[in-house]
Design an enzyme around this catalytic site. Structure first.
Site, short mmCIF file in Angstrom:
data_model
loop_
_atom_site.label_atom_id
_atom_site.label_comp_id
_atom_site.label_asym_id
_atom_site.label_seq_id
_atom_site.Cartn_x
_atom_site.Cartn_y
_atom_site.Cartn_z
N GLU A 178 42.01 37.36 26.26
CA GLU A 178 42.68 37.28 27.56
C GLU A 178 43.71 36.15 27.58
OE1 GLU A 178 41.28 36.74 32.23
OE2 GLU A 178 39.99 36.00 30.62
N LYS A 186 43.92 43.83 35.16
CA LYS A 186 42.59 43.39 35.57
C LYS A 186 42.35 43.69 37.05
CE LYS A 186 39.87 39.09 35.31
NZ LYS A 186 39.95 37.72 34.74
N CYS A 222 37.68 40.25 31.08
CA CYS A 222 36.80 39.14 31.46
C CYS A 222 35.92 39.42 32.67
CB CYS A 222 37.64 37.88 31.65
SG CYS A 222 36.65 36.35 31.61
#
Length: 193
Positions: free
Chosen positions: A46, A118, A162
């Site tokens: 990330e 995300k 994440c």
């Protein structure tokens, strides 16, 4: 019909400088190394091109965001193309007036297949707990609004980034759509003891 895909997970380590070019040079070497070991696809962590700036509140953050295609990332995409390896490139994405925590997917020919943004954006205050560096991502990123499926040589996969891992519904939705692999670029810190 069975098939094998070899995946390389690339970890560049802590990025302490704000210039993305040194990280690109390191990443290009990692692509070459992964390809020499027979990898079909390589995935970086990330926001691997920048320091993890969301663990701070700062006003000067816009230089960490790119629009694709970008002259900054072009050498990495070209290195993957030359090495005949697919690439998952997590980065800070600027799109119009919005900023995203994203991962772009490129096939072996360097063609941009799409970008995952995300969907779960945390706001976690720093603490003294192990790994408690905190994250002010809600101040920087707009949430994505879809769970895309990508295909590489007959293998269907999804991406989550994440904090997305904390919510199993996304992984289930990708599996229902036929994902055989879920790539999960993460940038998480821990304190040494």
């Amino acid at each position: 019909m069975g098939r094998t895909i070899k995946v390389a997970a690339a970890q560049t380590g802590p990025v302490l400088v704000e210039d993305m070019r040194p990280a690109i040079e390191v990443a290009c070497r990692m692509v070459k190394d992964a390809a020499s070991q027979g990898a079909d696809i390589i995935c970086f962590s990330e926001l691997f091109l920048t320091p993890f700036f969301p663990n701070q509140l700062r006003e000067d953050y816009e230089h960490f965001f790119l629009e694709l295609p970008s002259p900054v990332t072009a050498p990495l995409v070209e290195a993957a193309r030359r090495q005949n390896i697919a690439l998952i490139l997590p980065f800070g994405e600027k799109s119009g007036q919005y900023y995203y925590n994203s991962a772009a997917v490129f096939d072996r020919s360097g063609r941009h297949l799409g970008t995952y943004r995300k969907t779960h954006i945390p706001a976690i205050l720093p603490s003294n707990a192990k790994g408690g560096t905190g994250s002010y991502e809600k101040f920087y990123f707009t949430p994505g609004d879809s769970l895309a499926i990508f295909e590489h040589e007959g293998v269907r996969f999804g991406i989550q980034i994440c904090y997305d891992r904390k919510f199993p519904e996304g992984s289930r939705a990708l599996a229902v759509q036929g994902a055989e692999i879920i790539f999960m670029p993460i940038c998480a810190a821990t304190y040494g003891e």
